[in-house]
Design an enzyme around this catalytic site. Structure first.
Site, mmCIF file in Angstrom:
data_model
loop_
_atom_site.group_PDB
_atom_site.id
_atom_site.type_symbol
_atom_site.label_atom_id
_atom_site.label_comp_id
_atom_site.label_asym_id
_atom_site.label_seq_id
_atom_site.Cartn_x
_atom_site.Cartn_y
_atom_site.Cartn_z
ATOM 1 N N GLU A 192 -72.082 45.159 10.714
ATOM 2 C CA GLU A 192 -73.062 44.115 10.404
ATOM 3 C C GLU A 192 -74.082 44.620 9.381
ATOM 4 O O GLU A 192 -74.529 43.877 8.509
ATOM 5 C CB GLU A 192 -73.814 43.688 11.673
ATOM 6 C CG GLU A 192 -72.948 43.060 12.758
ATOM 7 C CD GLU A 192 -72.397 44.078 13.746
ATOM 8 O OE1 GLU A 192 -72.071 45.214 13.347
ATOM 9 O OE2 GLU A 192 -72.279 43.727 14.939
ATOM 10 N N SER A 204 -34.156 69.617 19.573
ATOM 11 C CA SER A 204 -34.363 68.164 19.451
ATOM 12 C C SER A 204 -34.651 67.718 18.020
ATOM 13 O O SER A 204 -35.012 66.560 17.798
ATOM 14 C CB SER A 204 -35.500 67.721 20.370
ATOM 15 O OG SER A 204 -36.702 68.299 19.918
HETATM 16 N N1 LIG Z 1 -37.371 62.989 21.896
HETATM 17 C C1 LIG Z 1 -38.641 62.985 22.193
HETATM 18 O O1 LIG Z 1 -39.343 61.982 22.027
HETATM 19 C C2 LIG Z 1 -39.245 64.221 22.733
HETATM 20 C C3 LIG Z 1 -40.641 64.328 22.806
HETATM 21 C C4 LIG Z 1 -41.190 65.492 23.331
HETATM 22 C C5 LIG Z 1 -40.353 66.507 23.782
HETATM 23 N N2 LIG Z 1 -39.014 66.372 23.683
HETATM 24 C C6 LIG Z 1 -38.121 67.451 24.163
HETATM 25 O O2 LIG Z 1 -38.268 67.553 25.559
HETATM 26 C C7 LIG Z 1 -37.928 68.871 25.968
HETATM 27 C C8 LIG Z 1 -38.917 69.349 26.997
HETATM 28 O O3 LIG Z 1 -38.907 68.437 28.075
HETATM 29 P P1 LIG Z 1 -39.300 68.851 29.528
HETATM 30 O O4 LIG Z 1 -39.052 67.663 30.372
HETATM 31 O O5 LIG Z 1 -38.641 70.128 29.871
HETATM 32 O O6 LIG Z 1 -40.834 69.203 29.413
HETATM 33 P P2 LIG Z 1 -42.226 68.415 29.267
HETATM 34 O O7 LIG Z 1 -42.144 67.101 29.968
HETATM 35 O O8 LIG Z 1 -42.674 68.411 27.860
HETATM 36 O O9 LIG Z 1 -43.182 69.408 30.063
HETATM 37 C C9 LIG Z 1 -43.011 69.503 31.423
HETATM 38 C C10 LIG Z 1 -44.045 70.392 32.039
HETATM 39 O O10 LIG Z 1 -45.320 69.774 32.041
HETATM 40 C C11 LIG Z 1 -46.086 70.390 33.060
HETATM 41 N N3 LIG Z 1 -46.885 69.441 33.821
HETATM 42 C C12 LIG Z 1 -48.211 69.507 33.998
HETATM 43 N N4 LIG Z 1 -48.638 68.514 34.776
HETATM 44 C C13 LIG Z 1 -47.583 67.799 35.123
HETATM 45 C C14 LIG Z 1 -47.391 66.664 35.940
HETATM 46 N N5 LIG Z 1 -48.412 66.049 36.541
HETATM 47 N N6 LIG Z 1 -46.149 66.197 36.110
HETATM 48 C C15 LIG Z 1 -45.112 66.790 35.483
HETATM 49 N N7 LIG Z 1 -45.228 67.887 34.696
HETATM 50 C C16 LIG Z 1 -46.448 68.386 34.523
HETATM 51 C C17 LIG Z 1 -45.079 71.079 33.989
HETATM 52 O O11 LIG Z 1 -45.259 72.468 33.845
HETATM 53 P P3 LIG Z 1 -46.245 73.240 34.879
HETATM 54 O O12 LIG Z 1 -45.756 72.887 36.240
HETATM 55 O O13 LIG Z 1 -46.042 74.662 34.493
HETATM 56 O O14 LIG Z 1 -47.586 72.719 34.613
HETATM 57 C C18 LIG Z 1 -43.745 70.661 33.467
HETATM 58 O O15 LIG Z 1 -42.765 71.650 33.610
HETATM 59 C C19 LIG Z 1 -37.946 69.714 24.701
HETATM 60 O O16 LIG Z 1 -36.619 70.042 24.392
HETATM 61 C C20 LIG Z 1 -38.511 68.802 23.655
HETATM 62 O O17 LIG Z 1 -37.920 69.052 22.393
HETATM 63 C C21 LIG Z 1 -38.431 65.276 23.162
#
Ligand SMILES: NC(=O)c1ccc[n+]([C@@H]2O[C@H](COP(=O)([O-])OP(=O)(O)OC[C@H]3O[C@@H](n4cnc5c(N)ncnc54)[C@H](OP(=O)(O)O)[C@@H]3O)[C@@H](O)[C@H]2O)c1
Length: 366
Positions: free
Chosen positions: A61, A177
């Site tokens: 504004e 990825s």
């Molecule tokens: N295509 C896409 O859009 C895309 C995007 C991103 C990633 N990616 C791929 O996804 C893969 C990784 O996936 P991911 O499933 O293994 O890992 P993620 O979902 O990225 O990370 C998981 C970690 O987050 C932590 N975390 C903290 N708080 C949490 C909660 N409340 N609930 C769940 N987890 C929690 C946990 O570790 P702690 O227990 O140690 O805290 C868990 O192991 C990679 O290969 C990456 O390249 C793909």
């Protein structure tokens, strides 16, 4: 309230559309403040316009009134958000409109901020200015989903981004990825990061990709004007390596971790491990982070979805198949159709060879 005729409505919509376009010019730079645009019109002529460019700078504004000067007397001001009523870093805009002696103020969207809520309109009406609200309200709300949600519920607006293959896979079994989607889709992600106060990811994504999650290139916008989102890593075991690329700019990194002195030494903000809904509250209420983009793997994405914390899913689908050993985008175990998670499709856009779906979760179970 004055009566709306068809002509009257279309003229109002025309000027409000202009104010909305102006507001959008601030979309990457105003956070945590809302995007607001204003035009001042007299005898059918535009005499002043402005938008809020950045927190600490004048509101829309003020820029519009400055341009209009003395001509603002008896003019109509169109504002996308209710003019503010409080002294913040700048004086109240409602008072500036009163001082300029405008005749009428047309407002798209009321401001749920408790410091403003109805008070801006009240100041105008008390000064005898005619006020009309609700013009182009739905479009005006899209400018400030996060701000509006945070002001009314204390929680940020959460967008979950997923890039997947046609068979719903988001990474190879090894974690590899790069890349599933093409350059146009990846460029589009930059926009969603740039309007966000924070990008949240899980530690496994950082360990697999060493991602930076910052805004690097935007179409037609100088990236140095962007208020960079915070990069937030959820890392409850404290595994984030100090060599992670994102720690090259530690001032925009936040980590949810058991306390680590070496991160404190770098100036990284640390958050104590807490449930996701509480984390979102903390981000909104303590850090003024009102728009969150979750860019994580299936583990964290599934947790956000299963806890009903996602407001919108942005799903990029690439015309490719990654096979059954590749990682799925959603890792919940369902056995009955009744357990499925459904979405309402609100937009489909082709980006190069990929498509982007915008989806709103239907929270009730089917
Ligand atoms: N295509 C896409 O859009 C895309 C995007 C991103 C990633 N990616 C791929 O996804 C893969 C990784 O996936 P991911 O499933 O293994 O890992 P993620 O979902 O990225 O990370 C998981 C970690 O987050 C932590 N975390 C903290 N708080 C949490 C909660 N409340 N609930 C769940 N987890 C929690 C946990 O570790 P702690 O227990 O140690 O805290 C868990 O192991 C990679 O290969 C990456 O390249 C793909």
């Amino acid at each position: 309230m004055s009566e709306l005729t068809q002509d009257h409505l279309s003229e109002q919509q025309y000027w409000m559309q202009r104010a909305i376009e102006l507001a959008r010019l601030g979309q990457y730079s105003t956070k945590p403040n809302p995007n607001v645009g204003c035009v001042i019109v007299k005898d059918g002529q535009l005499i002043g316009e402005g938008y809020h460019p950045k927190a600490g700078q004048p509101h829309a504004e003020v820029f519009a009134l400055r341009q209009a000067g003395d001509h603002a007397k008896d003019a109509t001001a169109y504002v996308t958000l209710e003019p503010c009523a409080h002294y913040g870093r700048t004086p109240p805009c409602a008072e500036a409109l009163v001082k300029a002696q405008v005749k009428k103020v047309v407002v798209a969207c009321s401001d749920p901020n408790p410091l403003v809520a109805g008070k801006g309109v009240q100041i105008l009406q008390n000064a005898g200015i005619e006020v009309e609200t609700g013009i182009c309200v739905d479009e005006a709300k899209t400018l400030n989903f996060g701000f509006l949600k945070a002001m009314s519920t204390g929680l940020p607006y959460v967008r979950l981004k997923v890039a997947s293959s046609l068979d719903g896979r988001t990474a190879m079994a090894s974690g590899e990825s790069k890349w599933i989607t093409g350059t146009e889709a990846r460029q589009d992600v930059q926009h969603w990061r740039a309007i966000s106060g924070a990008v949240i990811t899980g530690i496994q994504t950082v360990l697999a990709d060493d991602c930076e999650l910052n805004v690097r290139v935007l179409t037609d916008v100088d990236v140095s004007t962007v208020v960079q989102p915070k990069r937030i890593v959820l890392d409850r075991q404290g595994q984030l390596p100090l060599s992670a690329k994102m720690l090259q700019n530690p001032e925009t990194v936040m980590v949810m971790t058991p306390f680590r002195q070496e991160l404190a030494d770098l100036g990284v903000i640390q958050l104590t491990p807490q449930p996701l809904n509480q984390l979102l509250q903390t981000l909104s209420q303590q850090y003024q982070i009102y728009d969150v983009l979750v860019e994580a793997g299936a583990t964290l994405s599934t947790a956000f979805l299963q806890q009903g914390l996602v407001d919108e899913m942005i799903s990029y689908v690439a015309p490719t198949l990654l096979g059954q050993s590749a990682r799925a985008m959603f890792n919940a175990e369902f056995s009955k159709m009744a357990e499925q998670r459904r979405f309402e499709l609100v937009d489909v856009t082709q980006l190069g060879q990929d498509i982007r779906l915008r989806l709103l979760p239907i929270q009730e179970l089917i």
